[in-house]
Write an enzyme that holds these catalytic residues in place. Structure first.
Site, PDB file in Angstrom:
ATOM      1  CE1 TYR A 138     -10.060   5.371  -2.372  1.00  0.00           C
ATOM      2  CE2 TYR A 138     -11.205   3.337  -2.901  1.00  0.00           C
ATOM      3  CZ  TYR A 138     -10.281   4.031  -2.144  1.00  0.00           C
ATOM      4  OH  TYR A 138      -9.596   3.371  -1.178  1.00  0.00           O
ATOM      5  CE  LYS A 189      -1.076  17.893   2.836  1.00  0.00           C
ATOM      6  NZ  LYS A 189      -0.189  17.868   4.026  1.00  0.00           N
ATOM      7  CG  ASP A 221       0.041  16.307   7.224  1.00  0.00           C
ATOM      8  OD1 ASP A 221      -1.039  16.855   7.543  1.00  0.00           O
ATOM      9  OD2 ASP A 221       1.045  16.963   6.877  1.00  0.00           O
ATOM     10  CG  ASP A 245      -8.521   2.915   1.787  1.00  0.00           C
ATOM     11  OD1 ASP A 245      -9.070   1.897   2.253  1.00  0.00           O
ATOM     12  OD2 ASP A 245      -7.486   2.876   1.080  1.00  0.00           O
ATOM     13  CG  ASP A 249      -6.448  -0.448   6.517  1.00  0.00           C
ATOM     14  OD1 ASP A 249      -7.689  -0.603   6.458  1.00  0.00           O
ATOM     15  OD2 ASP A 249      -5.642  -1.181   5.900  1.00  0.00           O
TER      16      ASP A 249
HETATM   17  C1  IPM Z   1     -11.664  -0.814   1.997  1.00  0.00           C
HETATM   18  C2  IPM Z   1     -10.774  -1.489   0.989  1.00  0.00           C
HETATM   19  C3  IPM Z   1     -11.266  -1.119  -0.400  1.00  0.00           C
HETATM   20  C4  IPM Z   1     -11.158   0.386  -0.537  1.00  0.00           C
HETATM   21  C5  IPM Z   1     -10.541  -1.829  -1.550  1.00  0.00           C
HETATM   22  C6  IPM Z   1     -10.572  -3.341  -1.376  1.00  0.00           C
HETATM   23  C7  IPM Z   1     -11.091  -1.443  -2.882  1.00  0.00           C
HETATM   24  O1  IPM Z   1      -9.445  -1.127   1.202  1.00  0.00           O
HETATM   25  O2  IPM Z   1     -12.881  -1.106   2.004  1.00  0.00           O
HETATM   26  O3  IPM Z   1     -11.156  -0.031   2.789  1.00  0.00           O
HETATM   27  O4  IPM Z   1     -10.087   0.914  -0.897  1.00  0.00           O
HETATM   28  O5  IPM Z   1     -12.158   1.065  -0.312  1.00  0.00           O
HETATM   29 MG    MG Z   2      -9.115   0.017   2.926  1.00  0.00          MG
END
Ligand code: IPM
Ligand code: MG
Length: 357
Positions: A138, A189, A221, A245, A249
């Site tokens: 990042y 990884k 993975d 990240d 999700d």
């Molecule tokens: C998160 C989001 C952010 C990230 C984006 C919006 C920059 O996806 O907080 O997970 O990638 O960290």
């Molecule tokens: Mg995210």
């Protein structure tokens, strides 16, 4: 406690308004809280030409905690990268040194059927993803675009982790595991990436200081696969920025809705930024249908981690569970045949339930 409130874009202002109702209720009961509002993301760009205006950063620096809604929207998608709303978020994390991102994924009994996975796979899940938040690909340099000798366009990013960055996030992971079921899975990884080989080495070194915590390692993975195969095998998952990240999700869907997951991003002194993990949902913004629970649960994390108000935090969480038990569902949580409640109704119901806790 001074709280900087940054509603942001899309549904951000609507859901933050409901979370503020909860904090204001606690303030009326006697908790000492001060609020000041600032602009971030697209709202910052619109007013100051900057997704993280100087005034907002100053406000956040002066505060004990930051409560954030969400940033982003299609209007800003064509801006140059430094002006995009997401940069406001990335910069505030970096500027405030918020390296430890806690993303719990808890399946409430009432909602086990709302998951896309079978209820018997997710029932009782209580997982904590600890994501490193200020390093990795990042922020790594060099990055950018160039033209190759062959005249082709090329994009590149750099994955980096220093020993000290790994060590400090690993410590947070082991401490968290100590307060839970003492199991830590470090995700990497290491079969491919040098960054990950160092990551694993350093995590093992730190593990030497925590003999009471059971440490295991998993390739990312495989971790992605195990999360949907048998998610309850995990207690705390320790990840770098990029892997966390993605996995957070994925983990959010185990719980039935991304609209339920809060997060805390902490510095080394427990100052924190608290935000729902979902985005700004421009498609439903302004319609009063967004789920405010992730933001309200973020307030609970704020009280616990930055405010030292463990009891108040527990009450907020209990109030959320109570409205879910009563059958209240925003549209994202509704099964066929259920009637959804709106954002404000949900917020009001949580405040009413809080009064009973
Ligand atoms: C998160 C989001 C952010 C990230 C984006 C919006 C920059 O996806 O907080 O997970 O990638 O960290
Ligand atoms: Mg995210």
């Amino acid at each position: 406690m001074k709280i900087a409130v940054l509603p942001g874009d899309g549904i951000g202002p609507e859901i933050v308004a409901e979370a503020l109702k909860v904090l204001q209720f606690l303030a009326r009961e006697g908790l000492s809280l001060e609020f000041e509002t600032g602009l971030i993301g697209g709202a910052g760009y619109d007013s100051a030409g900057d997704p993280l205006p100087e005034a907002t950063l100053a406000l956040a620096r002066a505060a004990d905690a930051v409560l954030l809604g969400a940033v982003g929207g299609p209007r800003y998608d064509t801006l140059a990268r430094p002006l995009r709303p997401e940069q406001g978020l990335l910069r505030i994390r970096k500027e405030l040194g918020l390296f430890a991102n806690l993303r719990p994924a808890v399946v409430y009994p009432e909602l086990a059927a709302a998951s896309t996975l079978r209820p018997e796979v997710v029932a009782g899940l209580d997982l904590m993803i600890l994501r490193e938040l200020t390093g990795d690909i990042y922020f790594g340099q060099p990055r950018g675009r160039r033209t190759t000798a062959a005249g082709e366009r090329e994009g590149f990013d750099s994955m980096h982790y220093s020993e000290s960055e790994i060590r400090r996030i690993a410590r947070v992971g082991f401490e968290l595991a100590r307060g839970r079921s003492r199991r830590l899975t470090s995700v990497d990884k290491a079969n491919v990436l040098d960054t990950s080989i160092l990551w694993r080495e350093v995590v093992i070194e730190v593990g030497g200081e925590y003999p009471d915590v059971e440490l295991s390692h998993m390739y990312v993975d495989n971790a992605a696969m195990q999360l949907v195969r048998a998610p309850r095998q995990f207690d705390v998952m320790l990840t770098g920025n990029l892997f966390g990240d993605i996995l957070s999700d994925e983990a959010s869907m185990l719980t039935g809705s991304i609209g339920l997951l809060p997060s805390a991003s902490l510095d080394s002194r427990n100052k924190g930024l608290y935000e729902p993990i979902h985005g700004s949902a421009p498609d439903i913004a302004g319609r009063g249908v967004a789920n405010p629970l992730a933001t309200i649960l973020s307030v609970a994390m704020l009280l616990r981690h930055s405010g030292g108000q463990v009891q108040a935090a527990g009450r907020v969480e209990a109030a959320v569970r109570s409205v879910l038990r009563d059958g209240l569902r925003t549209a994202d949580l509704c099964a066929a045949g259920q009637t959804p409640v709106g954002t404000q109704q949900m917020g009001d119901a949580v405040v009413a339930a809080l009064a009973r806790q």
